[in-house]
Scaffold this motif. Structure first.
Motif, PDB file in Angstrom:
ATOM      1  N   SER A 220       0.832  -1.210   0.000  1.00 42.23           N
ATOM      2  CA  SER A 220       0.000   0.000   0.000  1.00 42.23           C
ATOM      3  C   SER A 220       0.862   1.253   0.000  1.00 42.23           C
ATOM      4  N   ALA A 221       1.975   1.228   0.732  1.00 38.95           N
ATOM      5  CA  ALA A 221       2.890   2.376   0.740  1.00 38.95           C
ATOM      6  C   ALA A 221       3.495   2.588  -0.647  1.00 38.95           C
ATOM      7  N   VAL A 222       3.822   1.490  -1.350  1.00 39.85           N
ATOM      8  CA  VAL A 222       4.330   1.618  -2.723  1.00 39.85           C
ATOM      9  C   VAL A 222       3.262   2.262  -3.602  1.00 39.85           C
ATOM     10  N   GLU A 223       2.003   1.830  -3.445  1.00 39.08           N
ATOM     11  CA  GLU A 223       0.907   2.417  -4.231  1.00 39.08           C
ATOM     12  C   GLU A 223       0.809   3.930  -4.014  1.00 39.08           C
ATOM     13  N   ARG A 224       1.042   4.377  -2.785  1.00 38.94           N
ATOM     14  CA  ARG A 224       0.962   5.810  -2.451  1.00 38.94           C
ATOM     15  C   ARG A 224       2.230   6.569  -2.838  1.00 38.94           C
ATOM     16  N   GLY A 225       3.285   5.840  -3.229  1.00 36.63           N
ATOM     17  CA  GLY A 225       4.555   6.488  -3.527  1.00 36.63           C
ATOM     18  C   GLY A 225       5.342   6.840  -2.281  1.00 36.63           C
ATOM     19  N   ASP A 226       4.990   6.243  -1.147  1.00 33.04           N
ATOM     20  CA  ASP A 226       5.673   6.497   0.125  1.00 33.04           C
ATOM     21  C   ASP A 226       6.838   5.518   0.266  1.00 33.04           C
ATOM     22  N   PHE A 227       7.886   5.749  -0.525  1.00 32.25           N
ATOM     23  CA  PHE A 227       8.999   4.812  -0.573  1.00 32.25           C
ATOM     24  C   PHE A 227       9.829   4.837   0.703  1.00 32.25           C
TER      25      PHE A 227
ATOM     26  N   GLN B  16       8.582   4.921   3.664  1.00 31.08           N
ATOM     27  CA  GLN B  16       7.885   3.956   4.519  1.00 31.08           C
ATOM     28  C   GLN B  16       8.284   2.536   4.145  1.00 31.08           C
ATOM     29  N   VAL B  17       8.339   2.251   2.856  1.00 29.06           N
ATOM     30  CA  VAL B  17       8.695   0.906   2.392  1.00 29.06           C
ATOM     31  C   VAL B  17      10.120   0.569   2.814  1.00 29.06           C
ATOM     32  N   VAL B  18      11.048   1.468   2.532  1.00 24.96           N
ATOM     33  CA  VAL B  18      12.457   1.209   2.818  1.00 24.96           C
ATOM     34  C   VAL B  18      12.698   1.070   4.323  1.00 24.96           C
ATOM     35  N   SER B  19      11.873   1.702   5.143  1.00 24.13           N
ATOM     36  CA  SER B  19      12.025   1.571   6.601  1.00 24.13           C
ATOM     37  C   SER B  19      11.738   0.149   7.075  1.00 24.13           C
ATOM     38  N   GLN B  20      11.080  -0.661   6.245  1.00 22.94           N
ATOM     39  CA  GLN B  20      10.799  -2.050   6.606  1.00 22.94           C
ATOM     40  C   GLN B  20      11.985  -2.971   6.316  1.00 22.94           C
ATOM     41  N   PHE B  21      13.048  -2.425   5.719  1.00 23.92           N
ATOM     42  CA  PHE B  21      14.229  -3.206   5.374  1.00 23.92           C
ATOM     43  C   PHE B  21      15.351  -2.939   6.383  1.00 23.92           C
ATOM     44  N   ARG B  22      16.147  -3.960   6.649  1.00 24.59           N
ATOM     45  CA  ARG B  22      17.337  -3.779   7.474  1.00 24.59           C
ATOM     46  C   ARG B  22      18.383  -3.015   6.673  1.00 24.59           C
ATOM     47  N   PRO B  23      19.292  -2.312   7.349  1.00 22.34           N
ATOM     48  CA  PRO B  23      20.326  -1.560   6.630  1.00 22.34           C
ATOM     49  C   PRO B  23      21.188  -2.436   5.713  1.00 22.34           C
ATOM     50  N   ASP B  24      21.377  -3.709   6.059  1.00 22.21           N
ATOM     51  CA  ASP B  24      22.218  -4.604   5.259  1.00 22.21           C
ATOM     52  C   ASP B  24      21.403  -5.486   4.313  1.00 22.21           C
ATOM     53  N   CYS B  25      20.219  -5.030   3.946  1.00 21.09           N
ATOM     54  CA  CYS B  25      19.301  -5.825   3.120  1.00 21.09           C
ATOM     55  C   CYS B  25      19.826  -5.994   1.692  1.00 21.09           C
ATOM     56  N   GLU B  26      19.193  -6.957   1.000  1.00 22.06           N
ATOM     57  CA  GLU B  26      19.502  -7.171  -0.415  1.00 22.06           C
ATOM     58  C   GLU B  26      18.190  -7.302  -1.173  1.00 22.06           C
ATOM     59  N   LEU B  27      18.102  -6.644  -2.335  1.00 18.75           N
ATOM     60  CA  LEU B  27      16.941  -6.747  -3.208  1.00 18.75           C
ATOM     61  C   LEU B  27      17.421  -7.263  -4.560  1.00 18.75           C
TER      62      LEU B  27
ATOM     63  N   GLU C 207      12.013   4.301  -6.764  1.00 17.16           N
ATOM     64  CA  GLU C 207      11.650   5.492  -7.530  1.00 17.16           C
ATOM     65  C   GLU C 207      11.510   5.200  -9.020  1.00 17.16           C
ATOM     66  N   ARG C 208      12.025   4.065  -9.484  1.00 15.41           N
ATOM     67  CA  ARG C 208      11.911   3.676 -10.897  1.00 15.41           C
ATOM     68  C   ARG C 208      10.622   2.913 -11.188  1.00 15.41           C
ATOM     69  N   LEU C 209       9.854   2.585 -10.198  1.00 16.77           N
ATOM     70  CA  LEU C 209       8.674   1.741 -10.386  1.00 16.77           C
ATOM     71  C   LEU C 209       7.622   2.402 -11.265  1.00 16.77           C
ATOM     72  N   LEU C 210       6.670   1.598 -11.624  1.00 16.82           N
ATOM     73  CA  LEU C 210       5.545   2.066 -12.436  1.00 16.82           C
ATOM     74  C   LEU C 210       4.793   3.196 -11.747  1.00 16.82           C
ATOM     75  N   PRO C 211       4.181   4.077 -12.514  1.00 11.73           N
ATOM     76  CA  PRO C 211       3.359   5.119 -11.898  1.00 11.73           C
ATOM     77  C   PRO C 211       2.044   4.534 -11.378  1.00 11.73           C
ATOM     78  N   ASP C 212       1.646   4.931 -10.206  1.00 18.97           N
ATOM     79  CA  ASP C 212       0.351   4.570  -9.618  1.00 18.97           C
ATOM     80  C   ASP C 212       0.030   3.074  -9.701  1.00 18.97           C
TER      81      ASP C 212
END
Length: 158
Positions: A27-34, A36-47, A70-75
């Motif tokens: 839902s945060a990704v849908e709102r563009g609240d990145f 918030q999303v990144v705060s759910q990851f540990r500092p040493d995370c891997e994607l 920030e590169r994701l699809l719009p809306d």
């Protein structure tokens, strides 16, 4: 808002919390609240996003993740078709089958992906995304032809 079209019955209370947190992240990704999303990851995370397109990535650390989001699809809009949660809170796994919808260059876009997350104490340490790349590559070419230069950029961190 991200939806889940399957129930999460039979899952432990900790699993329900993880599934709910996963939906809040989408839902945060849908709102563009990145942030918030990144705060759910540990500092040493891997994607890892398996693709040869601009969304392709093998990244570590929150700053690189923020750049990728920030590169994701719009809306985008997400519908979770399946979600499986297992393991103790100190070593939890989430597997999800998700439909993504958006509009690209004025046309509807729909695709599906599988996402596999590893969490430690509620924070993401690894996020692996496998999308239908043929559908995404076609959409990327359409975006690039419509003048969206970022759609033609190389993957990040690969």
């Amino acid at each position: 808002m991200a939806t889940m079209s399957t129930s999460i019955s039979g899952v432990s209370p900790i699993g329900r919390i993880a599934a709910s947190t996963y939906l809040r992240g989408l839902s945060a990704v849908e709102r563009g609240d990145f942030d918030q999303v990144v705060s759910q990851f540990r500092p040493d995370c891997e994607l890892i996003f398996v693709s040869r397109t601009a969304l392709g990535a093998r990244l570590s650390g929150r700053a690189d993740l923020l750049r990728w989001f920030e590169r994701l699809l719009p809306d985008p809009q997400f519908e979770v078709l399946r979600c499986v949660v297992g393991g103790p809170v100190w070593d939890q796994r989430i597997a999800a089958h998700v439909i993504i919808r958006s509009r690209l260059a004025g046309e509807p876009y729909q695709n599906q992906f599988a996402q596999f997350l590893t969490l430690r104490w509620g924070k993401v340490v690894e996020d692996l995304i496998l999308e239908d790349t043929a559908t995404w590559e076609t959409a990327s070419r359409r975006l690039a032809a419509a003048g969206h230069a970022e759609a033609a950029e190389p993957p990040l961190g690969l």
